[in-house]
Design an enzyme around this catalytic site. Structure first.
Site, mmCIF file in Angstrom:
data_model
loop_
_atom_site.group_PDB
_atom_site.id
_atom_site.type_symbol
_atom_site.label_atom_id
_atom_site.label_comp_id
_atom_site.label_asym_id
_atom_site.label_seq_id
_atom_site.Cartn_x
_atom_site.Cartn_y
_atom_site.Cartn_z
ATOM 1 C CE1 TYR A 34 69.282 -25.397 18.411
ATOM 2 C CE2 TYR A 34 67.089 -25.820 17.532
ATOM 3 C CZ TYR A 34 68.169 -24.974 17.696
ATOM 4 O OH TYR A 34 68.142 -23.721 17.134
ATOM 5 C CE LYS A 56 68.137 -22.774 20.456
ATOM 6 N NZ LYS A 56 68.987 -21.605 20.702
HETATM 7 N N1 LIG Z 1 70.144 -20.878 11.704
HETATM 8 C C1 LIG Z 1 68.896 -21.194 11.989
HETATM 9 O O1 LIG Z 1 68.119 -21.677 11.139
HETATM 10 C C2 LIG Z 1 68.383 -20.976 13.404
HETATM 11 C C3 LIG Z 1 67.002 -21.124 13.627
HETATM 12 C C4 LIG Z 1 66.511 -20.924 14.919
HETATM 13 C C5 LIG Z 1 67.387 -20.584 15.946
HETATM 14 N N2 LIG Z 1 68.714 -20.454 15.697
HETATM 15 C C6 LIG Z 1 69.586 -20.108 16.822
HETATM 16 O O2 LIG Z 1 70.406 -18.985 16.489
HETATM 17 C C7 LIG Z 1 71.629 -19.080 17.217
HETATM 18 C C8 LIG Z 1 72.813 -18.945 16.273
HETATM 19 O O3 LIG Z 1 72.786 -19.992 15.320
HETATM 20 P P1 LIG Z 1 73.585 -19.922 13.943
HETATM 21 O O4 LIG Z 1 72.681 -20.489 12.929
HETATM 22 O O5 LIG Z 1 74.182 -18.584 13.769
HETATM 23 O O6 LIG Z 1 74.719 -21.029 14.244
HETATM 24 P P2 LIG Z 1 76.272 -21.093 13.837
HETATM 25 O O7 LIG Z 1 76.639 -22.519 13.949
HETATM 26 O O8 LIG Z 1 76.538 -20.362 12.569
HETATM 27 O O9 LIG Z 1 76.967 -20.270 15.012
HETATM 28 C C9 LIG Z 1 77.005 -20.756 16.327
HETATM 29 C C10 LIG Z 1 78.269 -20.248 16.999
HETATM 30 O O10 LIG Z 1 78.249 -20.706 18.359
HETATM 31 C C11 LIG Z 1 79.546 -21.175 18.695
HETATM 32 N N3 LIG Z 1 79.415 -22.153 19.792
HETATM 33 C C12 LIG Z 1 78.901 -23.394 19.740
HETATM 34 N N4 LIG Z 1 79.000 -23.994 20.931
HETATM 35 C C13 LIG Z 1 79.589 -23.096 21.765
HETATM 36 C C14 LIG Z 1 79.968 -23.120 23.130
HETATM 37 N N5 LIG Z 1 79.784 -24.223 23.898
HETATM 38 N N6 LIG Z 1 80.527 -22.014 23.675
HETATM 39 C C15 LIG Z 1 80.745 -20.913 22.923
HETATM 40 N N7 LIG Z 1 80.442 -20.842 21.610
HETATM 41 C C16 LIG Z 1 79.862 -21.919 21.043
HETATM 42 C C17 LIG Z 1 80.094 -21.790 17.409
HETATM 43 O O11 LIG Z 1 81.512 -21.882 17.433
HETATM 44 C C18 LIG Z 1 79.567 -20.807 16.369
HETATM 45 O O12 LIG Z 1 80.483 -19.745 16.146
HETATM 46 C C19 LIG Z 1 71.575 -20.402 17.985
HETATM 47 O O13 LIG Z 1 71.113 -20.169 19.286
HETATM 48 C C20 LIG Z 1 70.564 -21.202 17.201
HETATM 49 O O14 LIG Z 1 69.949 -22.195 17.975
HETATM 50 C C21 LIG Z 1 69.239 -20.641 14.450
#
Ligand SMILES: NC(=O)c1ccc[n+]([C@@H]2O[C@H](COP(=O)([O-])OP(=O)(O)OC[C@H]3O[C@@H](n4cnc5c(N)ncnc54)[C@H](O)[C@@H]3O)[C@@H](O)[C@H]2O)c1
Length: 259
Positions: free
Chosen positions: A148, A152
């Site tokens: 991951y 990124k």
């Molecule tokens: N939550 C954290 O701590 C955090 C920290 C840094 C970055 N991020 C980034 O923020 C973003 C959102 O993360 P989140 O925490 O809301 O995650 P989450 O798991 O709550 O939501 C992710 C969504 O993406 C969808 N998804 C996954 N694979 C997919 C695909 N191939 N095609 C279409 N949809 C797809 C899932 O169904 C889900 O609805 C991501 O890019 C993640 O890397 C999150």
């Protein structure tokens, strides 16, 4: 305070908008006047989110090249694209399968490439557009999740190349890099370790982990006309984590460092 309507008449497409940060971004864009296409591979989540915010559901797996190339552009070429969908394998590197590696890379890095390959030439032909990629602080320092993190880091590079390539055509491309945000992506870990978030909060200079609202605030700024002269940038939304380590400073300093 009356809400601002920075995106009246605009069309926004948000990937992974069925849950967590993507759902919050989609809801906020809609609240500020945008028509939002809620794209998610989970059809149930996409439908529910679209109904909740008054947008249009798009059942889309961003790793599926054919499906991405065939995105229905009937509502118009999006003015705003948020590449947010991601998955994150927790398997330690020595035990990680090739398939897990490929899935993280395909979702986090290839997905935004495929979506941008389809939409950016059309934005450029129109002469306007704003793309916000959702990265992670994992791109710039090691916090686990090897595949991951590598993906990124690649997404930061892709952000810069697209920003330079499409700048003259009126399309801006930026990246928001969050640190720990409480969303469903953490649910499995929290089921095993309910005190995790309280422990993580101690490392943050601002004393707490982040919320989806913290990320959405930054995304909406970069998507808006207020950021008209900003492209190719990485905006960290990390409670100060990458500036230094509050817990380490507390352990090193003997005096009261606020006095
Ligand atoms: N939550 C954290 O701590 C955090 C920290 C840094 C970055 N991020 C980034 O923020 C973003 C959102 O993360 P989140 O925490 O809301 O995650 P989450 O798991 O709550 O939501 C992710 C969504 O993406 C969808 N998804 C996954 N694979 C997919 C695909 N191939 N095609 C279409 N949809 C797809 C899932 O169904 C889900 O609805 C991501 O890019 C993640 O890397 C999150």
């Amino acid at each position: 305070m009356s809400p601002t309507r920075r995106f009246e008449g605009r069309h926004a497409l948000v990937t992974g908008a069925g849950s967590g940060i993507g759902l919050e971004i989609a809801a906020r864009l809609a609240a500020e006047g945008a028509h939002v296409t809620v794209a998610d591979r989970d059809a149930g989540l996409a439908d529910r989110a679209a109904a909740e915010i008054g947008g249009t559901a798009l059942h889309l797996d961003v790793t599926d090249a054919e499906a991405v190339a065939a995105i229905d552009l009937t509502p118009g070429v999006p003015d705003i694209l948020v590449n947010n969908a991601a998955v994150c394998s927790d398997t330690p590197l020595p035990r990680m399968s090739e398939q897990e590696w490929d899935t993280d890379l395909a979702t986090v890095l290839k997905g935004p490439f495929l979506v941008c390959r389809t939409l950016l030439p059309r934005m450029a032909a129109r002469g306007s557009g704003s793309v916000v990629n959702i990265g992670s602080i994992n791109a710039s320092a090691y916090y686990g999740n090897d595949a991951y993190s590598a993906a990124k880091a690649g997404l930061e590079s892709l952000t810069r190349s697209l920003a330079v390539r499409y700048g003259r055509a009126g399309v801006r491309v930026n990246l928001v890099a969050p640190a720990t945000i409480r969303t469903p992506i953490w649910n499995e870990r929290l089921a095993r370790d309910p005190a995790l978030m309280e422990r993580l909060a101690r490392w943050y200079p601002l004393g707490r982990i982040g919320s989806p609202e913290d990320v959405a605030n930054a995304v909406l700024f970069l998507a808006s006309a207020e950021a008209a002269w900003i492209t190719g940038t990485v905006l960290r939304v990390d409670g100060g984590l990458s500036a230094g380590n509050a817990q380490l400073v507390t352990d090193i300093l003997t005096e009261d460092y606020l006095a």
